[in-house]
Motif scaffolding. Structure first.
Motif, PDB file in Angstrom:
ATOM      1  N   HIS A   1      26.386 130.688  35.455  1.00  0.00           N
ATOM      2  CA  HIS A   1      26.827 129.451  34.806  1.00  0.00           C
ATOM      3  C   HIS A   1      25.672 128.555  34.399  1.00  0.00           C
ATOM      4  O   HIS A   1      25.847 127.656  33.577  1.00  0.00           O
ATOM      5  CB  HIS A   1      27.797 128.685  35.715  1.00  0.00           C
ATOM      6  N   ASP A   2      24.475 128.800  34.943  1.00  0.00           N
ATOM      7  CA  ASP A   2      23.290 128.026  34.567  1.00  0.00           C
ATOM      8  C   ASP A   2      22.298 128.837  33.744  1.00  0.00           C
ATOM      9  O   ASP A   2      21.282 128.294  33.293  1.00  0.00           O
ATOM     10  CB  ASP A   2      22.584 127.497  35.822  1.00  0.00           C
ATOM     11  N   ALA A   3      22.555 130.126  33.569  1.00  0.00           N
ATOM     12  CA  ALA A   3      21.587 131.011  32.911  1.00  0.00           C
ATOM     13  C   ALA A   3      21.670 130.907  31.390  1.00  0.00           C
ATOM     14  O   ALA A   3      22.731 130.622  30.815  1.00  0.00           O
ATOM     15  CB  ALA A   3      21.821 132.454  33.339  1.00  0.00           C
ATOM     16  N   ASP A   4      20.546 131.178  30.736  1.00  0.00           N
ATOM     17  CA  ASP A   4      20.505 131.209  29.272  1.00  0.00           C
ATOM     18  C   ASP A   4      20.956 132.553  28.724  1.00  0.00           C
ATOM     19  O   ASP A   4      21.467 132.623  27.606  1.00  0.00           O
ATOM     20  CB  ASP A   4      19.088 130.911  28.779  1.00  0.00           C
TER      21      ASP A   4
ATOM     22  N   THR B   1      32.709 133.923  28.885  1.00  0.00           N
ATOM     23  CA  THR B   1      33.219 132.869  29.773  1.00  0.00           C
ATOM     24  C   THR B   1      32.647 133.072  31.168  1.00  0.00           C
ATOM     25  O   THR B   1      32.714 134.166  31.720  1.00  0.00           O
ATOM     26  CB  THR B   1      34.755 132.899  29.850  1.00  0.00           C
ATOM     27  N   ARG B   2      32.084 132.005  31.737  1.00  0.00           N
ATOM     28  CA  ARG B   2      31.497 132.063  33.083  1.00  0.00           C
ATOM     29  C   ARG B   2      32.292 131.160  34.015  1.00  0.00           C
ATOM     30  O   ARG B   2      32.540 130.000  33.703  1.00  0.00           O
ATOM     31  CB  ARG B   2      30.038 131.603  33.034  1.00  0.00           C
ATOM     32  N   ARG B   3      32.676 131.681  35.161  1.00  0.00           N
ATOM     33  CA  ARG B   3      33.465 130.928  36.127  1.00  0.00           C
ATOM     34  C   ARG B   3      32.800 131.002  37.502  1.00  0.00           C
ATOM     35  O   ARG B   3      32.951 131.992  38.224  1.00  0.00           O
ATOM     36  CB  ARG B   3      34.888 131.473  36.227  1.00  0.00           C
ATOM     37  N   PRO B   4      32.048 129.971  37.906  1.00  0.00           N
ATOM     38  CA  PRO B   4      31.422 129.982  39.232  1.00  0.00           C
ATOM     39  C   PRO B   4      32.457 129.819  40.333  1.00  0.00           C
ATOM     40  O   PRO B   4      33.501 129.197  40.127  1.00  0.00           O
ATOM     41  CB  PRO B   4      30.477 128.775  39.178  1.00  0.00           C
ATOM     42  N   PHE B   5      32.201 130.410  41.500  1.00  0.00           N
ATOM     43  CA  PHE B   5      33.118 130.253  42.634  1.00  0.00           C
ATOM     44  C   PHE B   5      32.319 130.141  43.924  1.00  0.00           C
ATOM     45  O   PHE B   5      31.165 130.573  44.003  1.00  0.00           O
ATOM     46  CB  PHE B   5      34.123 131.409  42.711  1.00  0.00           C
TER      47      PHE B   5
END
Length: 391
Positions: free
Chosen positions: A166-169, A200-204
Motif C-alpha cells: 500500500h506504500d510501494a511505488d 487494488t491494494r488492501r492492507p490488513f
C-alpha cells in the motif's frame, strides 16, 4: 582454522565504522517512524542516499549501483557492523535486498536505471508479489495470469502477504504466462506500478495487532502492463524467483545471530530465563556463528552450498523463536508489557521494533517463514544433506 579476517577486511570495517561515527542520523532528525516496509521517512531517504553515494549501501555492487566492488568477506563485516550498532541501511528491505538485486541480475539496462537505481537511492519503494491464497511456499502453484496482447500484458489475479504494497511505488510480480506448461514453467515476472488502473491494494493487520499494517491483499483486474516491464525472459520466471530468494538467503543467518546476541544481553544468567535456558541460548548462538563462519568461508572460496544455507536458516530462525518463547513463558503476565515504549523512540534501533516479549515472540514466526519456510528447509536438508529419498 582461522577465526579472524585478513588485514584488508579489517581495514574495510574500520573505514565503514568511521563513516558511521561521523554520519549516522541522531536526535530529532530521525524521530519519524516508518508506516510499513515500503514507507521511508524523508530523513531515512536522505540517509540511504548518502550510503548509496558513498558506496556503503550495498558494498558488493559496483559504484554506479551504490557499492565499491567489495569482496564477500568485506560485505560480511559491513553487515556485521550494521547489526552490531542495530542500524537499518534501508526501511524498504525487500526493495533493497531482493527486488533491486533481482533487477540488477536479470533486468535490462533500462530497467536497472529506471527502477533499480531509484529503489537503491530511496526515491522509489517496492513490494514483492509472490504469494497467493493458494500459493505460499509452493510458488509454482500461482494462478495470477498475464496475457500478452500486442505490446502489453493484461493481468488478472490476486496476491496476499505482500508486505508494504500500500506504500510501494511498484510491485515485482510473479505471474503465469503459459497455463499449459508444467507448473514450474510458464511463469514470468513483471514490474507493475501500483498506480496502474485495475490494481487494488488492501492492507490488513497481523498477530501483533490491527494497527500493524504491513501485509496486503493485492488484486489485479484487467491491469495493463507494458511488455517492456517484463523482467528476464518470457516464461522463465522460475529462474528469477530462485535468484530473488538467493539474494535474501546468502547472509540471512547473520540477522538471527544478532537477535540471539541481543537476547543474551537482555536475559543474563540470573535473569528472566534462569541458568539452564540461558546456557542453551548461548550454545545456540555459538553454534550458529561457527556454522555460519564455515559457510561464509566456503562461499568466499566460490563454493556453492545451498544445503548449508538451509541448515543455517532453519536453526537460526527456530533458535530465536525458542528463546523468545521461553522468555514469554517465564515472564508470565509481565511479558505483555512493552518497556521500550516508555523510552524516547529511536527508529534506527531494532529494540524499538521488538519492544515486548509477546511482540518479539509473535514476530519470531516471520523468521521461520520468510526466505523459505522451515518445512521447505527440512525437505532440502533431508534430500541434499541426509540423502533421503523423496517421500
Amino acid at each position: 582454522m582461522q577465526l579472524s579476517f585478513e588485514t584488508d577486511v579489517e581495514a574495510f570495517r574500520a573505514e565503514f565504522a568511521a563513516f558511521l561515527d561521523e554520519h549516522l542520523p541522531r536526535g530529532a532528525e530521525s524521530l519519524e517512524r516508518p508506516r510499513s516496509t515500503a514507507h521511508i521517512p524523508e530523513w531515512a531517504r536522505r540517509w540511504q542516499r548518502l550510503l548509496f553515494d558513498e558506496g556503503w549501501l550495498l558494498p558488493g555492487n559496483p559504484p554506479e549501483f551504490g557499492g565499491r566492488d567489495a569482496s564477500l568477506l568485506q560485505q560480511y563485516v559491513h553487515l556485521e557492523e550494521l547489526a552490531r550498532r542495530r542500524i537499518y541501511h534501508s526501511f524498504n528491505p525487500q526493495g533493497l535486498g531482493i527486488i533491486a538485486a533481482s533487477l540488477l541480475s536479470f533486468g535490462t539496462e533500462e530497467q536497472k536505471h529506471r527502477w533499480a537505481v531509484p529503489v537503491l537511492r530511496a526515491e522509489k519503494t517496492a513490494a514483492l508479489g509472490m504469494s497467493e491464497p493458494g500459493a505460499g511456499s509452493d510458488l509454482a502453484s500461482l494462478r495470477t495470469r498475464a496475457v500478452l496482447e500486442g505490446d502489453r500484458f493484461r493481468v488478472n489475479g490476486q496476491k496476499v502477504w505482500t508486505s508494504g504494497a500500500h506504500d510501494a511505488d511498484f510491485i515485482l510480480t510473479f505471474v503465469r504466462t503459459d497455463p499449459d506448461a508444467p507448473k514450474h514453467k510458464g511463469i514470468s515476472v513483471l514490474i507493475i506500478p501500483t498506480d496502474t488502473p485495475g490494481v487494488t491494494r488492501r492492507p490488513f493487520g497481523s498477530l501483533i495487532g490491527p494497527a500493524d499494517l504491513d501485509f496486503n491483499e493485492v488484486f489485479f483486474e484487467n491491469a495493463e502492463v507494458p511488455a517492456e516491464n517484463l523482467v528476464g525472459e518470457l516464461n522463465q520466471g522460475w529462474t528469477v524467483a530462485n535468484g530473488s530468494l538467493g539474494h535474501e538467503r546468502t547472509l540471512l543467518w547473520l540477522g538471527f545471530a544478532e537477535r540471539l546476541e541481543d537476547l543474551t544481553q537482555d536475559f543474563r544468567p540470573d535473569g528472566v530465563l534462569g541458568r539452564d535456558r540461558y546456557a542453551t541460548l548461548v550454545m545456540d548462538l555459538q553454534a550458529l556463528r561457527l556454522m555460519g563462519s564455515a559457510a561464509l568461508a566456503r562461499a568466499a572460496r566460490g563454493e556453492q552450498d545451498v544445503a548449508a544455507l538451509s541448515v543455517l536458516k532453519l536453526f537460526g530462525s527456530e533458535a530465536v523463536q525458542s528463546a523468545t518463547e521461553a522468555a514469554l513463558e517465564t515472564a508470565g503476565p509481565d511479558a505483555l508489557a512493552h518497556p521500550a515504549r516508555t523510552a524516547p523512540f529511536n527508529p534506527m534501533t531494532l529494540e524499538d521494533f521488538y519492544a515486548g516479549w509477546f511482540e518479539r515472540y509473535a514476530r519470531s514466526f516471520s523468521g521461520t517463514i520468510a526466505g523459505g519456510a522451515s518445512e521447505i528447509q527440512r525437505t532440502i536438508i533431508a534430500e541434499r544433506v541426509l540423502g533421503l529419498p523423496r517421500g
